[in-house]
Design a protein around this motif. Structure first.
Motif, PDB file in Angstrom:
ATOM      1  N   LYS A   1       0.828  -1.209   0.000  1.00 21.49           N
ATOM      2  CA  LYS A   1       0.000   0.000   0.000  1.00 21.49           C
ATOM      3  C   LYS A   1       0.867   1.266   0.000  1.00 21.49           C
ATOM      4  CE  LYS A   1      -3.433   2.366   2.838  1.00 21.49           C
ATOM      5  NZ  LYS A   1      -4.185   2.345   4.082  1.00 21.49           N
ATOM      6  N   ASN A   2       1.916   1.291   0.821  1.00 23.62           N
ATOM      7  CA  ASN A   2       2.758   2.480   0.955  1.00 23.62           C
ATOM      8  C   ASN A   2       3.798   2.632  -0.155  1.00 23.62           C
ATOM      9  OD1 ASN A   2       1.398   3.001   3.303  1.00 23.62           O
ATOM     10  ND2 ASN A   2       3.062   2.414   4.658  1.00 23.62           N
ATOM     11  N   GLN A   3       4.360   1.517  -0.630  1.00 29.51           N
ATOM     12  CA  GLN A   3       5.498   1.586  -1.539  1.00 29.51           C
ATOM     13  C   GLN A   3       5.267   0.928  -2.899  1.00 29.51           C
ATOM     14  OE1 GLN A   3       7.794   3.550  -0.431  1.00 29.51           O
ATOM     15  NE2 GLN A   3       6.960   3.606   1.643  1.00 29.51           N
ATOM     16  N   GLY A   4       4.233   0.092  -3.021  1.00 30.98           N
ATOM     17  CA  GLY A   4       3.934  -0.535  -4.295  1.00 30.98           C
ATOM     18  C   GLY A   4       4.767  -1.755  -4.628  1.00 30.98           C
TER      19      GLY A   4
ATOM     20  N   VAL B   1       6.815  -7.681  -0.297  1.00 32.18           N
ATOM     21  CA  VAL B   1       7.884  -7.171   0.560  1.00 32.18           C
ATOM     22  C   VAL B   1       7.363  -6.920   1.977  1.00 32.18           C
ATOM     23  CG1 VAL B   1       9.496  -5.256   0.935  1.00 32.18           C
ATOM     24  CG2 VAL B   1       9.147  -6.165  -1.362  1.00 32.18           C
ATOM     25  N   ILE B   2       8.135  -7.402   2.958  1.00 38.46           N
ATOM     26  CA  ILE B   2       7.772  -7.188   4.356  1.00 38.46           C
ATOM     27  C   ILE B   2       8.716  -6.198   5.035  1.00 38.46           C
ATOM     28  CG2 ILE B   2       6.614  -9.390   4.662  1.00 38.46           C
ATOM     29  CD1 ILE B   2       9.229 -10.408   5.979  1.00 38.46           C
ATOM     30  N   GLY B   3       9.834  -5.878   4.383  1.00 45.87           N
ATOM     31  CA  GLY B   3      10.765  -4.934   4.981  1.00 45.87           C
ATOM     32  C   GLY B   3      11.983  -4.695   4.120  1.00 45.87           C
ATOM     33  N   CYS B   4      12.794  -3.747   4.553  1.00 40.93           N
ATOM     34  CA  CYS B   4      14.052  -3.419   3.884  1.00 40.93           C
ATOM     35  C   CYS B   4      15.196  -3.723   4.827  1.00 40.93           C
ATOM     36  CB  CYS B   4      14.098  -1.943   3.503  1.00 40.93           C
ATOM     37  SG  CYS B   4      12.899  -1.516   2.252  1.00 40.93           S
ATOM     38  N   LEU B   5      16.285  -4.168   4.244  1.00 41.81           N
ATOM     39  CA  LEU B   5      17.435  -4.635   4.995  1.00 41.81           C
ATOM     40  C   LEU B   5      18.647  -3.847   4.552  1.00 41.81           C
ATOM     41  CD1 LEU B   5      18.704  -7.446   6.362  1.00 41.81           C
ATOM     42  CD2 LEU B   5      18.887  -8.037   3.978  1.00 41.81           C
ATOM     43  N   ASP B   6      19.455  -3.399   5.516  1.00 45.11           N
ATOM     44  CA  ASP B   6      20.675  -2.686   5.156  1.00 45.11           C
ATOM     45  C   ASP B   6      21.682  -2.825   6.276  1.00 45.11           C
ATOM     46  OD1 ASP B   6      22.429  -1.188   3.673  1.00 45.11           O
ATOM     47  OD2 ASP B   6      21.425   0.703   4.012  1.00 45.11           O
ATOM     48  N   CYS B   7      22.932  -2.668   5.917  1.00 45.19           N
ATOM     49  CA  CYS B   7      24.021  -2.619   6.891  1.00 45.19           C
ATOM     50  C   CYS B   7      24.526  -1.196   6.932  1.00 45.19           C
ATOM     51  CB  CYS B   7      25.169  -3.534   6.494  1.00 45.19           C
ATOM     52  SG  CYS B   7      24.920  -5.240   6.964  1.00 45.19           S
ATOM     53  N   THR B   8      24.934  -0.794   8.092  1.00 43.08           N
ATOM     54  CA  THR B   8      25.485   0.545   8.239  1.00 43.08           C
ATOM     55  C   THR B   8      26.533   0.535   9.331  1.00 43.08           C
ATOM     56  OG1 THR B   8      24.970   2.865   8.607  1.00 43.08           O
ATOM     57  CG2 THR B   8      23.707   1.294   9.886  1.00 43.08           C
TER      58      THR B   8
END
Length: 135
Positions: free
Chosen positions: A47-50, A54-61
């Motif tokens: 709904k928010n991103q199209g 997808v259930i989430g975004c993953l990143d390393c920082t």
């Protein structure tokens, strides 16, 4: 605002300790606990991103709180997962900055959960991330 380094350090320490208290951390930072929560995240993300599935975004920082003039090759690296509204769902901060992103993902507590879901026929739940995570 004139605040000394020692006062700032004490404040950061107190806030960090408060946020890491199990009752606080587990209330605000948790990966979905069941299929209903996963489906809700998936719907919200679409709904928010199209992005379907997808259930989430993953990143390393790299997260460093040292003054900029101090170079340290062992700054901690964090892998985190957030939902479509940037709420943090999971954090893994076990390794120094020299650790490869793919290794951090493979040793996270979310990776076996998603693998198990996929192996049990729930193949429509995905995390978005860098190509490096396909290892």
């Amino acid at each position: 605002m004139a605040v000394s380094q020692s006062s700032t350090s004490r404040a950061i320490d107190e806030v960090t300790n408060a946020l890491n208290h199990q009752a606080v951390f587990n209330q605000w930072v948790h990966f979905p606990r069941n299929l209903v929560e996963l489906r809700s995240l998936r719907t919200q993300f679409f709904k928010n991103q199209g992005f379907a599935g997808v259930i989430g975004c993953l990143d390393c920082t790299y997260v460093a709180l040292w003054p900029p003039n101090i170079l340290n090759a062992n700054m901690p690296e964090h892998i985190f997962i957030c939902d479509s509204e940037l709420r943090i769902l999971n954090v893994n901060a076990k390794f120094p900055g020299s650790t490869h992103d793919a290794h951090i993902w493979r040793t996270s507590n979310v990776q076996p959960l998603l693998t198990n879901l996929h192996q049990n026929g729930h193949k429509s739940f995905f995390l978005l991330g860098n190509l490096i995570y396909i290892a």
